[in-house]
Write a protein that holds these residues in place. Structure first.
Motif, PDB file in Angstrom:
ATOM      1  N   THR A   1       2.463  29.350   1.989  1.00 50.98           N
ATOM      2  CA  THR A   1       2.415  29.132   3.333  1.00 50.98           C
ATOM      3  C   THR A   1       3.448  28.504   3.910  1.00 50.98           C
ATOM      4  N   VAL A   2       4.246  27.504   3.131  1.00 49.64           N
ATOM      5  CA  VAL A   2       5.254  27.057   3.789  1.00 49.64           C
ATOM      6  C   VAL A   2       6.270  27.892   5.218  1.00 49.64           C
ATOM      7  N   SER A   3       6.586  27.432   6.203  1.00 52.82           N
ATOM      8  CA  SER A   3       6.622  27.875   7.380  1.00 52.82           C
ATOM      9  C   SER A   3       8.291  26.728   8.115  1.00 52.82           C
ATOM     10  N   ALA A   4       8.991  27.943   8.804  1.00 52.42           N
ATOM     11  CA  ALA A   4       9.774  26.958   9.788  1.00 52.42           C
ATOM     12  C   ALA A   4       9.216  25.948  10.313  1.00 52.42           C
ATOM     13  N   VAL A   5       9.024  26.114  10.530  1.00 49.99           N
ATOM     14  CA  VAL A   5       7.422  25.324  11.764  1.00 49.99           C
ATOM     15  C   VAL A   5       7.002  24.155  11.395  1.00 49.99           C
ATOM     16  N   ASP A   6       6.730  24.266   9.561  1.00 55.43           N
ATOM     17  CA  ASP A   6       6.428  23.135   9.264  1.00 55.43           C
ATOM     18  C   ASP A   6       7.138  22.618   8.375  1.00 55.43           C
ATOM     19  N   LEU A   7       8.845  22.854   8.863  1.00 50.37           N
ATOM     20  CA  LEU A   7      10.068  21.883   7.883  1.00 50.37           C
ATOM     21  C   LEU A   7      11.211  21.808   8.916  1.00 50.37           C
ATOM     22  N   GLY A   8      10.570  22.230   9.387  1.00 54.81           N
ATOM     23  CA  GLY A   8      11.750  22.666  11.047  1.00 54.81           C
ATOM     24  C   GLY A   8      12.735  23.393  10.926  1.00 54.81           C
ATOM     25  N   GLU A   9      13.610  24.108  12.609  1.00 57.35           N
ATOM     26  CA  GLU A   9      13.739  25.111  11.936  1.00 57.35           C
ATOM     27  C   GLU A   9      15.023  25.376  10.981  1.00 57.35           C
ATOM     28  N   LEU A  10      15.185  27.178  10.317  1.00 62.04           N
ATOM     29  CA  LEU A  10      16.613  26.587   8.994  1.00 62.04           C
ATOM     30  C   LEU A  10      16.886  27.824   9.928  1.00 62.04           C
ATOM     31  N   VAL A  11      18.460  27.129   9.680  1.00 63.47           N
ATOM     32  CA  VAL A  11      19.283  27.907  10.018  1.00 63.47           C
ATOM     33  C   VAL A  11      20.401  28.361   9.373  1.00 63.47           C
TER      34      VAL A  11
ATOM     35  N   ASP B   1      20.165  25.167   6.188  1.00 63.57           N
ATOM     36  CA  ASP B   1      19.910  23.603   6.790  1.00 63.57           C
ATOM     37  C   ASP B   1      19.113  23.930   7.674  1.00 63.57           C
ATOM     38  N   THR B   2      18.642  22.328   7.857  1.00 63.66           N
ATOM     39  CA  THR B   2      17.931  22.256   9.304  1.00 63.66           C
ATOM     40  C   THR B   2      18.448  21.760  10.013  1.00 63.66           C
ATOM     41  N   ARG B   3      17.922  22.841  11.521  1.00 64.78           N
ATOM     42  CA  ARG B   3      18.626  22.405  12.519  1.00 64.78           C
ATOM     43  C   ARG B   3      18.523  21.428  13.485  1.00 64.78           C
ATOM     44  N   ASP B   4      19.303  20.615  14.335  1.00 66.61           N
ATOM     45  CA  ASP B   4      19.104  19.433  14.150  1.00 66.61           C
ATOM     46  C   ASP B   4      18.738  18.768  15.879  1.00 66.61           C
ATOM     47  N   PRO B   5      17.325  18.943  15.137  1.00 62.43           N
ATOM     48  CA  PRO B   5      16.549  18.902  17.700  1.00 62.43           C
ATOM     49  C   PRO B   5      17.040  17.843  18.105  1.00 62.43           C
ATOM     50  N   ARG B   6      18.256  17.284  17.736  1.00 65.23           N
ATOM     51  CA  ARG B   6      18.831  16.484  19.145  1.00 65.23           C
ATOM     52  C   ARG B   6      20.119  17.265  19.533  1.00 65.23           C
TER      53      ARG B   6
ATOM     54  N   GLN C   1      32.520  15.242  -4.299  1.00 67.22           N
ATOM     55  CA  GLN C   1      32.867  15.424  -4.883  1.00 67.22           C
ATOM     56  C   GLN C   1      33.464  16.367  -5.122  1.00 67.22           C
ATOM     57  N   ASP C   2      34.306  17.338  -6.045  1.00 66.54           N
ATOM     58  CA  ASP C   2      35.351  18.238  -5.975  1.00 66.54           C
ATOM     59  C   ASP C   2      34.221  19.476  -6.080  1.00 66.54           C
ATOM     60  N   GLY C   3      33.759  19.622  -5.088  1.00 63.15           N
ATOM     61  CA  GLY C   3      32.789  21.545  -4.958  1.00 63.15           C
ATOM     62  C   GLY C   3      31.599  20.879  -4.756  1.00 63.15           C
ATOM     63  N   ASP C   4      31.550  19.680  -4.128  1.00 63.67           N
ATOM     64  CA  ASP C   4      30.564  19.339  -3.455  1.00 63.67           C
ATOM     65  C   ASP C   4      30.571  20.694  -2.094  1.00 63.67           C
ATOM     66  N   ARG C   5      29.216  20.943  -1.556  1.00 65.20           N
ATOM     67  CA  ARG C   5      29.617  21.425  -0.447  1.00 65.20           C
ATOM     68  C   ARG C   5      28.473  20.914   0.723  1.00 65.20           C
ATOM     69  N   LEU C   6      29.846  20.661   2.021  1.00 63.03           N
ATOM     70  CA  LEU C   6      29.361  19.476   3.451  1.00 63.03           C
ATOM     71  C   LEU C   6      28.558  20.350   4.852  1.00 63.03           C
ATOM     72  N   SER C   7      26.901  19.791   4.971  1.00 61.73           N
ATOM     73  CA  SER C   7      27.125  20.370   6.483  1.00 61.73           C
ATOM     74  C   SER C   7      27.120  19.710   7.402  1.00 61.73           C
ATOM     75  N   ALA C   8      27.385  20.446   8.485  1.00 63.70           N
ATOM     76  CA  ALA C   8      27.896  19.075   9.631  1.00 63.70           C
ATOM     77  C   ALA C   8      27.994  20.417  11.382  1.00 63.70           C
ATOM     78  N   LEU C   9      28.230  19.743  11.995  1.00 71.22           N
ATOM     79  CA  LEU C   9      28.081  20.123  13.904  1.00 71.22           C
ATOM     80  C   LEU C   9      28.826  19.724  13.518  1.00 71.22           C
ATOM     81  N   ALA C  10      29.636  21.151  15.151  1.00 72.18           N
ATOM     82  CA  ALA C  10      31.048  20.689  15.685  1.00 72.18           C
ATOM     83  C   ALA C  10      30.854  19.602  16.675  1.00 72.18           C
ATOM     84  N   TYR C  11      32.285  19.331  16.626  1.00 71.60           N
ATOM     85  CA  TYR C  11      32.045  18.257  17.323  1.00 71.60           C
ATOM     86  C   TYR C  11      32.262  18.287  18.982  1.00 71.60           C
ATOM     87  N   GLU C  12      33.360  19.208  18.804  1.00 74.39           N
ATOM     88  CA  GLU C  12      33.277  19.788  20.938  1.00 74.39           C
ATOM     89  C   GLU C  12      32.154  20.286  20.922  1.00 74.39           C
TER      90      GLU C  12
END
Length: 238
Positions: free
Chosen positions: A74-84, A114-119, A144-155
């Motif tokens: 029953t897990v859904s994008a609505v329950d968890l916040g929109e996954l993008v 990742d979850t969409r930032d509601p702001r 660390q080397d090999g890590d992945r980062l999730s970010a928002l475009a600053y502009e």
């Protein structure tokens, strides 16, 4: 192994109690126990649990896709916040300039969820792969080397999101008229007359980038913030 069992195994691997994990998120030990036992995988805190444990968020959709037990399906994008989907824009490696002409040879970028930032619902989500040791002493959690980062475009958020001391940002430096570029991860320090982008490293060869306000100096190198880091997304064999 169910998602709840994977969460429990990873938590124990990190030597965290259920109470410890709950405190990091702001929920009770009982709530963590329910997630691990599969009683409440509808929790809106599940993406944050996975993120803190360094587990990929696409485990959520994978659990649903395999036809899990009713309590989990029953897990859904609505329950968890929109996954993008977040595409890997490229690698962030301090000290390595890449010719712009070479960038066209890259293969189709990988993606993670990742979850969409509601702001900032319309801001672009960018992923970066970290190479090197320029942030291996960052506290409380090194990058660390090999890590992945999730970010928002600053502009996309600059007019609504003022910069603050301590932010983790992806900085772009270009040189030779924009024909070469470097992406690196830095921690921001803001002063009245300048901005400083600091590595947090045990390696002394990494130096801060210092930009003075109203400076007329021109060394042919431009510096700009291209992304604000939201979270670290590490990959583990589960």
């Amino acid at each position: 192994m169910t998602l709840g069992q994977k969460i429990r195994a990873r938590r124990e691997e990190m030597n965290l109690s259920q109470a410890d994990l709950g405190k990091r998120i702001g929920i009770s030990q009982v709530s963590i126990d329910k997630i691990e036992s599969g009683k409440t995988l509808k929790s809106k805190y599940l993406p944050e649990v996975l993120s803190i444990l360094g587990m990929p968020l696409d485990l959520i959709s994978a659990t649903v896709g395999r036809g899990a037990a009713p309590a989990q399906s029953t897990v859904s994008a609505v329950d968890l916040g929109e996954l993008v989907p977040v595409k890997i824009a490229g690698k962030a490696k301090a000290g390595e300039f890449i010719s712009i002409e070479d960038l066209g040879d890259w293969e189709e970028p990988e993606e993670f969820l990742d979850t969409r930032d509601p702001r900032f619902p319309h801001a672009r989500h960018l992923g970066f792969e970290v190479e090197g040791d320029s942030m291996n002493a960052l506290k409380p959690r090194p990058i660390q080397d090999g890590d992945r980062l999730s970010a928002l475009a600053y502009e996309d958020i600059a007019d609504r999101f003022p910069l603050r001391d301590g932010m983790i940002v992806v900085v772009q430096r270009t040189r030779h008229g924009g024909h070469e570029r470097e992406w690196s991860v830095k921690q921001l320090e803001i002063y009245e007359d300048r901005m400083e982008f600091h590595p947090r490293s045990t390696n002394p060869r990494h130096k801060p980038i210092i930009i003075k306000r109203d400076s007329l100096a021109d060394d042919g190198v431009t510096v700009e913030i291209i992304a604000i880091v939201r979270r670290l997304v590490a990959e583990f064999n589960l």
